[in-house]
Design an enzyme around this catalytic site. Structure first.
Site, PDB file in Angstrom:
ATOM      1  N   GLU A 149       0.836  -1.194   0.000  1.00 33.70           N
ATOM      2  CA  GLU A 149       0.000   0.000   0.000  1.00 33.70           C
ATOM      3  C   GLU A 149       0.875   1.250   0.000  1.00 33.70           C
ATOM      4  OE1 GLU A 149      -4.221  -1.331   1.644  1.00 33.70           O
ATOM      5  OE2 GLU A 149      -2.874  -0.740   3.247  1.00 33.70           O
TER       6      GLU A 149
ATOM      7  N   CYS B 107       3.292   8.514   1.269  1.00 30.27           N
ATOM      8  CA  CYS B 107       3.706   7.603   2.338  1.00 30.27           C
ATOM      9  C   CYS B 107       3.977   6.266   1.678  1.00 30.27           C
ATOM     10  CB  CYS B 107       2.601   7.498   3.383  1.00 30.27           C
ATOM     11  SG  CYS B 107       2.993   6.318   4.692  1.00 30.27           S
TER      12      CYS B 107
ATOM     13  N   CYS C  10       5.795  -6.835   7.764  1.00 30.64           N
ATOM     14  CA  CYS C  10       6.870  -6.356   8.643  1.00 30.64           C
ATOM     15  C   CYS C  10       7.166  -7.423   9.684  1.00 30.64           C
ATOM     16  CB  CYS C  10       6.451  -5.060   9.337  1.00 30.64           C
ATOM     17  SG  CYS C  10       7.771  -4.382  10.382  1.00 30.64           S
TER      18      CYS C  10
ATOM     19  N   CYS D 234       4.945  -4.973  16.114  1.00 29.43           N
ATOM     20  CA  CYS D 234       4.361  -4.027  17.082  1.00 29.43           C
ATOM     21  C   CYS D 234       2.875  -4.359  17.244  1.00 29.43           C
ATOM     22  CB  CYS D 234       4.545  -2.586  16.615  1.00 29.43           C
ATOM     23  SG  CYS D 234       6.279  -2.198  16.310  1.00 29.43           S
TER      24      CYS D 234
ATOM     25  N   CYS E  13      -0.063  -2.395  15.370  1.00 33.04           N
ATOM     26  CA  CYS E  13       0.141  -2.028  13.969  1.00 33.04           C
ATOM     27  C   CYS E  13      -0.388  -3.136  13.044  1.00 33.04           C
ATOM     28  CB  CYS E  13       1.631  -1.809  13.726  1.00 33.04           C
ATOM     29  SG  CYS E  13       2.038  -1.592  11.987  1.00 33.04           S
TER      30      CYS E  13
ATOM     31  N   GLU F 123       9.637  -2.033   7.963  1.00 31.27           N
ATOM     32  CA  GLU F 123      10.642  -1.334   8.773  1.00 31.27           C
ATOM     33  C   GLU F 123      11.809  -0.980   7.852  1.00 31.27           C
ATOM     34  OE1 GLU F 123      11.367   0.158  11.604  1.00 31.27           O
ATOM     35  OE2 GLU F 123      13.357   0.322  10.740  1.00 31.27           O
TER      36      GLU F 123
ATOM     37  N   SER G  68      11.069   6.678   9.131  1.00 31.33           N
ATOM     38  CA  SER G  68      10.661   6.316  10.493  1.00 31.33           C
ATOM     39  C   SER G  68      11.108   4.896  10.800  1.00 31.33           C
ATOM     40  CB  SER G  68       9.141   6.421  10.612  1.00 31.33           C
ATOM     41  OG  SER G  68       8.714   5.949  11.876  1.00 31.33           O
TER      42      SER G  68
ATOM     43  N   HIS H 282       7.096   5.414  21.885  1.00 31.16           N
ATOM     44  CA  HIS H 282       5.828   4.907  22.450  1.00 31.16           C
ATOM     45  C   HIS H 282       5.852   4.644  23.950  1.00 31.16           C
ATOM     46  CE1 HIS H 282       4.866   4.504  18.280  1.00 31.16           C
ATOM     47  NE2 HIS H 282       5.530   3.386  18.098  1.00 31.16           N
TER      48      HIS H 282
ATOM     49  N   CYS I 226      -1.634   6.008  10.069  1.00 34.68           N
ATOM     50  CA  CYS I 226      -0.422   5.367  10.574  1.00 34.68           C
ATOM     51  C   CYS I 226      -0.760   4.007  11.160  1.00 34.68           C
ATOM     52  CB  CYS I 226       0.187   6.189  11.703  1.00 34.68           C
ATOM     53  SG  CYS I 226       0.756   7.778  11.177  1.00 34.68           S
TER      54      CYS I 226
HETATM   55  N1  SAH Z   1       8.222   0.759  10.656  1.00 41.18           N
HETATM   56  C1  SAH Z   1       8.376   2.144  10.920  1.00 41.18           C
HETATM   57  C2  SAH Z   1       7.403   2.995  10.127  1.00 41.18           C
HETATM   58  C3  SAH Z   1       5.988   2.658  10.351  1.00 41.18           C
HETATM   59  S1  SAH Z   1       4.633   3.504  10.665  1.00 41.18           S
HETATM   60  C4  SAH Z   1       8.192   2.435  12.394  1.00 41.18           C
HETATM   61  O1  SAH Z   1       7.643   1.600  13.096  1.00 41.18           O
HETATM   62  O2  SAH Z   1       8.611   3.507  12.813  1.00 41.18           O
HETATM   63  C5  SAH Z   1       4.829   5.093  11.307  1.00 41.18           C
HETATM   64  C6  SAH Z   1       4.370   5.248  12.756  1.00 41.18           C
HETATM   65  O3  SAH Z   1       3.034   4.807  12.998  1.00 41.18           O
HETATM   66  C7  SAH Z   1       5.263   4.497  13.732  1.00 41.18           C
HETATM   67  O4  SAH Z   1       5.648   5.375  14.760  1.00 41.18           O
HETATM   68  C8  SAH Z   1       4.330   3.446  14.260  1.00 41.18           C
HETATM   69  O5  SAH Z   1       4.691   2.996  15.535  1.00 41.18           O
HETATM   70  C9  SAH Z   1       3.004   4.153  14.267  1.00 41.18           C
HETATM   71  N2  SAH Z   1       1.848   3.277  14.353  1.00 41.18           N
HETATM   72  C10 SAH Z   1       1.786   1.956  14.086  1.00 41.18           C
HETATM   73  N3  SAH Z   1       0.534   1.507  14.280  1.00 41.18           N
HETATM   74  C11 SAH Z   1      -0.207   2.553  14.690  1.00 41.18           C
HETATM   75  C12 SAH Z   1      -1.579   2.714  15.039  1.00 41.18           C
HETATM   76  N4  SAH Z   1      -2.435   1.698  14.997  1.00 41.18           N
HETATM   77  N5  SAH Z   1      -2.005   3.939  15.391  1.00 41.18           N
HETATM   78  C13 SAH Z   1      -1.149   4.985  15.404  1.00 41.18           C
HETATM   79  N6  SAH Z   1       0.154   4.890  15.087  1.00 41.18           N
HETATM   80  C14 SAH Z   1       0.625   3.687  14.731  1.00 41.18           C
HETATM   81 FE1  SF4 Z   2       6.646  -2.741  11.559  1.00 38.13          FE
HETATM   82 FE2  SF4 Z   2       6.605  -0.136  12.059  1.00 38.13          FE
HETATM   83 FE3  SF4 Z   2       4.342  -1.566  12.126  1.00 38.13          FE
HETATM   84 FE4  SF4 Z   2       6.173  -1.859  14.029  1.00 38.13          FE
HETATM   85  S1  SF4 Z   2       4.976  -0.011  13.600  1.00 38.13           S
HETATM   86  S2  SF4 Z   2       5.116  -3.525  12.987  1.00 38.13           S
HETATM   87  S3  SF4 Z   2       8.057  -1.619  12.870  1.00 38.13           S
HETATM   88  S4  SF4 Z   2       5.590  -1.194  10.348  1.00 38.13           S
END
Ligand code: SAH
Ligand code: SF4
Length: 369
Positions: free
Chosen positions: A97, A110, A117, A121, A124, A186, A217, A242, A360
């Site tokens: 996406e 974006c 990934c 997390c 996510c 990531e 990020s 976080h 995000c």
């Molecule tokens: N993999 C990278 C980039 C991913 S997304 C990373 O983790 O940094 C960008 C941001 O969105 C990251 O800070 C991630 O932690 C956050 N994120 C992930 N899931 C989310 C959610 N459900 N709500 C809000 N932010 C979220």
């Molecule tokens: Fe991967 Fe970033 Fe999502 Fe964490 S927040 S699972 S590192 S995409």
């Protein structure tokens, strides 16, 4: 056996020049072809798409090269009127996406760096789907090219509100101004391909998405952060924090077990000292989990003396996590503590595309898509 056609989006301008020289063409043709690729955003090597190419070069390209454009499997518009999400198909039928976000006077893409990934997390959607594979440089570049192309289509301009003040004679075509590597995956887990793609995207004679226009990020891949510092890569770095204690962070971000908070903060300090750059620290605000005044004080103390800005992201819903976003009054109170007690600047990220799961952490490919 003939070699697989070379994907031109995989090549820097220098690599393209070397290829053309190897094929026996003067390096002057490199500039021409590069313009067609990244200024003209050509979709083929045909004479109408690349009229000034020598026919011999066109024939060679048609035989031995390809444009790795990514076909759209699905495009979805958010009711916010500013966000469009694309599901793009890769050659092996995997999908990723990419999100187009229009802000006042600028368009940001974006983009994804992996299919899925590996970091897991908990909140996510990409983490919830697991890891399939890395993207190639060409697949990363193709996402930026895709978004840049969309901006040329009259359909998009008429469907999304236009940025102000394009002059009386009608809107000049908007340009893609910024890239955020915040899509699926990531980026520092796929370091070499991502840096190679950035080198292609930042080329001044092409997409010209130079260092100030790219934000990467990371979940906190310590060796990657140190390598970015050592190589003095020109980009903005965002680190997903976080939580301000190792135990709390490891519960949300399993990768914290591999790269503990103290090592992460040491790497961030090294990065800022070496590059002179401020880091953005991302903090997904989850109601009752990490959003109390005590949490605000903990992050303030953790980032004391570091050049930092905190980006607060109210939790976006995903199917695999039951938490809810922090209400906006509590988010403002969190910000106020950071500002008043720690002189720490922060922003609350605008909620974009939540209705189409383009916010995000909401990007994922479901079996039905
Ligand atoms: N993999 C990278 C980039 C991913 S997304 C990373 O983790 O940094 C960008 C941001 O969105 C990251 O800070 C991630 O932690 C956050 N994120 C992930 N899931 C989310 C959610 N459900 N709500 C809000 N932010 C979220
Ligand atoms: Fe991967 Fe970033 Fe999502 Fe964490 S927040 S699972 S590192 S995409």
């Amino acid at each position: 056996m003939t070699a697989a056609p070379v994907n031109l989006y995989d090549l820097t301008r220098e690599q393209l020049r070397a290829l053309l020289v190897r094929w026996g063409f003067a390096s002057v043709h490199t500039g021409l072809l590069w313009n067609y690729l990244y200024l003209g955003l050509a979709e083929s090597f045909d004479a109408d798409a690349m009229p000034d190419l020598p026919p011999k070069l066109r024939a060679r390209l048609q035989a031995e090269a390809r444009l790795g454009a990514l076909p759209v499997a699905l495009a979805t518009d958010s009711s916010d009127g500013f966000t469009r999400k694309y599901l793009l198909r890769l050659d092996d039928a995997e999908r990723i996406e990419t999100v187009l976000m229009r802000f006042t006077g600028r368009v940001t893409a974006c983009i994804s760096s992996q299919v899925g990934c590996a970091m897991g997390c908990v909140f996510c959607a990409t983490g919830q789907m697991g890891y399939t594979r890395h993207l190639t440089p060409g697949e990363i570049v193709a996402q930026a090219v895709h978004v840049a192309r969309q901006l040329r289509l009259p359909t998009l301009s008429s469907q999304l509100p236009t940025a102000p003040a394009a002059g009386a004679s009608g809107a000049a075509p908007e340009r893609l101004r910024n890239i955020v590597l915040m899509g699926m995956g990531e980026p520092l887990h796929n370091y070499d391909a991502v840096m190679h793609a950035i080198d292609i995207m930042r080329d001044e004679a092409g997409l010209a998405l130079g260092g100030e226009r790219i934000t990467l990020s990371t979940v906190g891949v310590v060796p990657g952060i140190l390598r970015l510092a050592q190589e003095r890569r020109p980009l903005h770095l965002a680190v997903s924090l976080h939580a301000a204690t190792q135990a709390e962070r490891a519960a949300l971000v399993p990768a914290a077990r591999k790269w503990p908070l103290d090592e992460l903060m040491a790497a961030c300090r090294t990065y800022s000292t070496t590059t002179g750059r401020r880091i953005f620290y991302e903090w997904t605000l989850i109601d009752g989990q990490n959003d109390t005044p005590d949490h605000a004080r903990a992050v303030g103390a953790l980032l004391r003396d570091l050049p930092a800005q905190v980006n607060l992201i109210p939790l976006n819903p995903t199917s695999g996590y039951a938490g809810t976003p922090t209400p906006s009054a509590a988010a403002r109170a969190f910000q106020k503590i950071l500002a008043d007690e720690f002189k720490l600047p922060s922003t609350v990220r605008q909620r974009r595309g939540i209705d189409i799961a383009a916010g995000c952490g909401q990007l994922a490919v479901t079996a039905s898509a």
